[in-house]
Design an enzyme around this catalytic site. Structure first.
Site, PDB file in Angstrom:
ATOM      1  N   LYS A 105       0.851  -1.186   0.000  1.00 54.42           N
ATOM      2  CA  LYS A 105       0.000   0.000   0.000  1.00 54.42           C
ATOM      3  C   LYS A 105       0.889   1.240   0.000  1.00 54.42           C
ATOM      4  O   LYS A 105       1.791   1.365   0.821  1.00 54.42           O
ATOM      5  CB  LYS A 105      -0.918   0.011   1.224  1.00 54.42           C
ATOM      6  N   ALA A 138      -2.589  -7.108   9.891  1.00 54.37           N
ATOM      7  CA  ALA A 138      -1.895  -8.384   9.718  1.00 54.37           C
ATOM      8  C   ALA A 138      -2.118  -9.328  10.894  1.00 54.37           C
ATOM      9  O   ALA A 138      -2.325 -10.532  10.705  1.00 54.37           O
ATOM     10  CB  ALA A 138      -0.403  -8.133   9.513  1.00 54.37           C
ATOM     11  N   LYS A 189      -5.213   6.584   2.718  1.00 53.55           N
ATOM     12  CA  LYS A 189      -5.683   6.327   4.083  1.00 53.55           C
ATOM     13  C   LYS A 189      -4.534   6.354   5.080  1.00 53.55           C
ATOM     14  O   LYS A 189      -4.726   6.726   6.247  1.00 53.55           O
ATOM     15  CB  LYS A 189      -6.457   5.015   4.152  1.00 53.55           C
ATOM     16  N   ARG A 253       0.116   1.557  12.503  1.00 53.01           N
ATOM     17  CA  ARG A 253       1.395   2.228  12.714  1.00 53.01           C
ATOM     18  C   ARG A 253       1.306   3.701  12.352  1.00 53.01           C
ATOM     19  O   ARG A 253       1.925   4.549  13.000  1.00 53.01           O
ATOM     20  CB  ARG A 253       2.480   1.551  11.875  1.00 53.01           C
TER      21      ARG A 253
END
Length: 332
Positions: A105, A138, A189, A253
């Site tokens: 991404k 994840a 995003k 994150r």
């Protein structure tokens, strides 16, 4: 029918996706740059470095040899940071892969362009391409918690193949033909998550967070319109879905990085506190350039770029956002 699939990138995201494929009965080769890392994964049957709570299926093997990873595979899945994407494509060129899927991404760090452009320019002949994106941490994917994502492809057969490979009672892929919209949602995003994290770090409240998410979606939609993306994509899983997840949960994150900035940390200290890749910090500059090239107004994303680049203090950027000239909520 079971496939043989190479997953290139043994970080948390690559490992999580590889585990889904392996649990579905596919033979998976998980590639990492470090032989020591590959040996540890194979011996311990878990990726202790990046995804320690995800036991790996027996059908998954790790390797640090790219030729071994690729040999005899039906298709490959790239899951490396956007900053490493071009370099990996250059390494893949001699192997002439026919089907390339990626779950990276972000925008490409050198050109500021889309990753599908890097694949098309870097591989000859150009392969069938697909991109995976959507609201999917994840750790939750690795633990088998219910997840829905989007698979966008330029080839209907590849889209169907990837959807079949991933689909099970805990992982639901939807297909799309809008690669631009899906890639755009996954990139923007991350930048908006930095903004909402910073807002919460400053203690600006739930109202501000909701405003940032909503007006952030408007920014994605404006840029998407300029780039020819399908508006429905941007209110789907790869757009609004991923935006909501990344902006509101501390597993992100990017959100944690922004929160640290809001708490007064420098960019360097905030990055160090997260301890792993923060795509939003990298993507902010590329997104700023992309929006300028297409004359698209993106004030929130531009604010993040100015703060991360050290041009504007965070409190000043927030004040300037709020003091902008009033306008209609929706463009004509």
């Amino acid at each position: 029918m079971a496939s043989t699939i190479a997953v290139l990138g043994a970080g948390a995201w690559g490992t999580a996706l590889a585990s889904v494929l392996g649990r579905n009965g596919h033979a998976v080769r998980l590639w990492t740059r470090e032989a020591e890392h590959a040996a540890a994964i194979n011996a311990e049957r878990v990726n202790q470095r990046h995804l320690p709570d995800c036991p790996l299926p027996d059908s998954l093997t790790a390797t640090a040899d790219l030729e071994t990873a690729l040999g005899g595979t039906d298709w490959l899945l790239i899951a490396v940071p956007s900053s490493a994407f071009r370099g990996l494509i250059e390494r893949l060129a001699p192997y002439r892969p026919g089907k390339v899927v990626w779950a990276t991404k972000g925008l490409e760090s050198e050109s500021g362009g889309f990753l599908h452009d890097v694949v098309q320019a870097g591989l000859d002949p150009a392969p069938a391409m697909a991109v995976i994106s959507g609201p999917s941490f994840a750790a939750e994917v690795g633990q088998g918690l219910p997840t829905a994502i989007t698979v966008a492809a330029d080839d209907a057969d590849l889209a169907a193949e990837v959807v079949r490979a991933f689909h099970n009672d805990r992982f639901r892929p939807y297909s799309s033909t809008d690669m631009t919209g899906v890639e755009l949602g996954g990139a923007v995003k991350n930048v908006l998550a930095v903004a909402t994290g910073a807002s919460d770090g400053l203690g600006l409240g739930a109202n501000a967070r909701a405003a940032l998410v909503t007006r952030g979606l408007a920014e994605i939609s404006r840029l998407g319109a300029a780039l020819g993306a399908d508006p429905q994509t941007l209110i789907g899983l790869a757009g609004m879905g991923d935006l909501l997840l990344t902006c509101t949960d501390d597993q992100s994150r990017n959100r944690r990085f922004g929160f640290a900035l809001g708490q007064g940390a420098t960019v360097e200290t905030a990055l160090a506190s997260v301890g792993s890749t923060v795509e939003g910090a990298r993507t902010a500059a590329e997104l700023h350039s992309l929006a300028e090239r297409h004359s698209v107004e993106m004030p929130i994303c531009n604010m993040v770029y100015r703060v991360v680049s050290g041009d504007t203090p965070l409190e000043q950027a927030v004040r300037e956002l709020m003091e902008r000239t009033p306008k209609a909520e929706f463009d004509d």
